[in-house]
Design a protein around this motif. Structure first.
Motif, PDB file in Angstrom:
ATOM      1  N   GLN A  27      19.338 -16.252  36.427  1.00  0.00           N
ATOM      2  CA  GLN A  27      20.739 -16.092  36.505  1.00  0.00           C
ATOM      3  C   GLN A  27      21.504 -17.200  37.097  1.00  0.00           C
ATOM      4  O   GLN A  27      22.986 -17.029  37.197  1.00  0.00           O
ATOM      5  CB  GLN A  27      20.935 -14.719  37.182  1.00  0.00           C
ATOM      6  N   TRP A  62      21.334 -17.914  40.268  1.00  0.00           N
ATOM      7  CA  TRP A  62      21.674 -17.494  41.673  1.00  0.00           C
ATOM      8  C   TRP A  62      20.820 -18.170  42.611  1.00  0.00           C
ATOM      9  O   TRP A  62      19.611 -18.521  42.097  1.00  0.00           O
ATOM     10  CB  TRP A  62      21.535 -16.085  41.623  1.00  0.00           C
ATOM     11  N   GLY A 107      19.681  -7.526  42.469  1.00  0.00           N
ATOM     12  CA  GLY A 107      20.500  -8.120  41.212  1.00  0.00           C
ATOM     13  C   GLY A 107      21.854  -7.335  41.061  1.00  0.00           C
ATOM     14  O   GLY A 107      22.678  -7.538  40.247  1.00  0.00           O
TER      15      GLY A 107
END
Length: 262
Positions: free
Chosen positions: A159, A161, A185
């Motif tokens: 993602q 991240w 998440g």
């Protein structure tokens, strides 16, 4: 005896140090710090072993002097400390603790310092475990963690991240804002988002309860209709029996045996 007059040397730092940071450059910078601070404080509302602050001076050396380029961090978190209000973070008053995590919100006037001088300060002097920077307009986002004595860049997940081992949270860009995410998440909400989510859940629950009540009412009406239909059938059957009984009686009065009629 000649007395030697001691020079009037001001002591630094004083015992009571206030934060001495300039105003944030734009509303986006302010909004970003509010989001980071309020969401983390809410997420850790049951913890009393950390301190998080935004746009606050960190005093770390008696030789420290105000530097217009090397200002305090935009956002930082100190772990394993008392959760209470402070006017600034004074390292020697806090058992020598430095920020564990630092986040800088970049701007055109500070980005070079944040990427270079500050990065070296956090790496070599503060020894802050995790360091991130984020630009609220270009959305540039990077993170570093100490490996030995040097920062190494944190690899993003699927993602995009970045994981903070100190916070045990991800940091990632969501709706053009830098946000915290749980290991599972889930977005770490601000108090306003959490309240809106709770109201939304409550509204959905109310709608579900209304739907269940409506369904129950429909079932009750259906059952009533079935009972009414059954009652009508019973009344029809009674009327048919009465009619047949009357007809039988009349036939008997005429001397006709109904049973012989087939």
């Amino acid at each position: 005896m000649v007395q030697i007059q001691k020079p009037n040397i001001p002591t630094f730092p004083p015992e009571d140090l206030w934060s001495d940071e300039p105003p944030l450059e734009t509303y986006r910078h302010l909004e970003e710090l509010i989001i980071l601070l309020t969401s983390l404080n809410r997420f850790w509302s049951d913890r009393q072993d950390f301190f998080a602050a935004g746009n606050m001076t960190v005093y770390y050396s008696s030789r420290q002097r105000k530097n217009e380029e090397l200002r305090g961090p935009d956002f930082f978190v100190v772990l394993n400390t008392e959760r209470r209000e402070r006017k600034s973070w004074v390292v020697w008053e806090e058992d020598g603790k430095y920020p564990n995590v630092v986040i800088e919100v970049l701007s055109d006037s500070t980005s070079s310092v944040d990427r270079n001088q500050k990065k070296l300060l956090y790496q070599d002097v503060w020894r802050s475990r995790d360091y991130f920077w984020f630009h609220p307009y270009t959305l540039e986002f990077k993170g570093f963690t100490l490996m030995g004595r040097k920062y190494v860049e944190i690899e993003p997940n699927e993602q995009s991240w970045l994981w903070s081992d100190e916070l045990q949270l991800y940091l990632g860009v969501f709706n053009e804002k830098l946000r915290f995410f749980t290991p599972e998440g889930e977005l770490v909400p601000t108090p306003e988002e959490a309240e809106a989510r709770a109201l939304s859940v409550a509204e959905l629950e109310r709608q579900r309860a209304d739907a269940e009540r409506q369904q129950a009412e429909l079932e009750r009406q259906r059952a009533d209709a079935e009972r009414q239909q059954a009652e009508l059938e019973r009344q029809r059957a009674d009327a048919e029996r009465q009619k047949n009984a009357i007809l039988r009686q009349k036939l008997l009065e005429l001397g006709i045996n109904p049973d012989d009629m087939g």
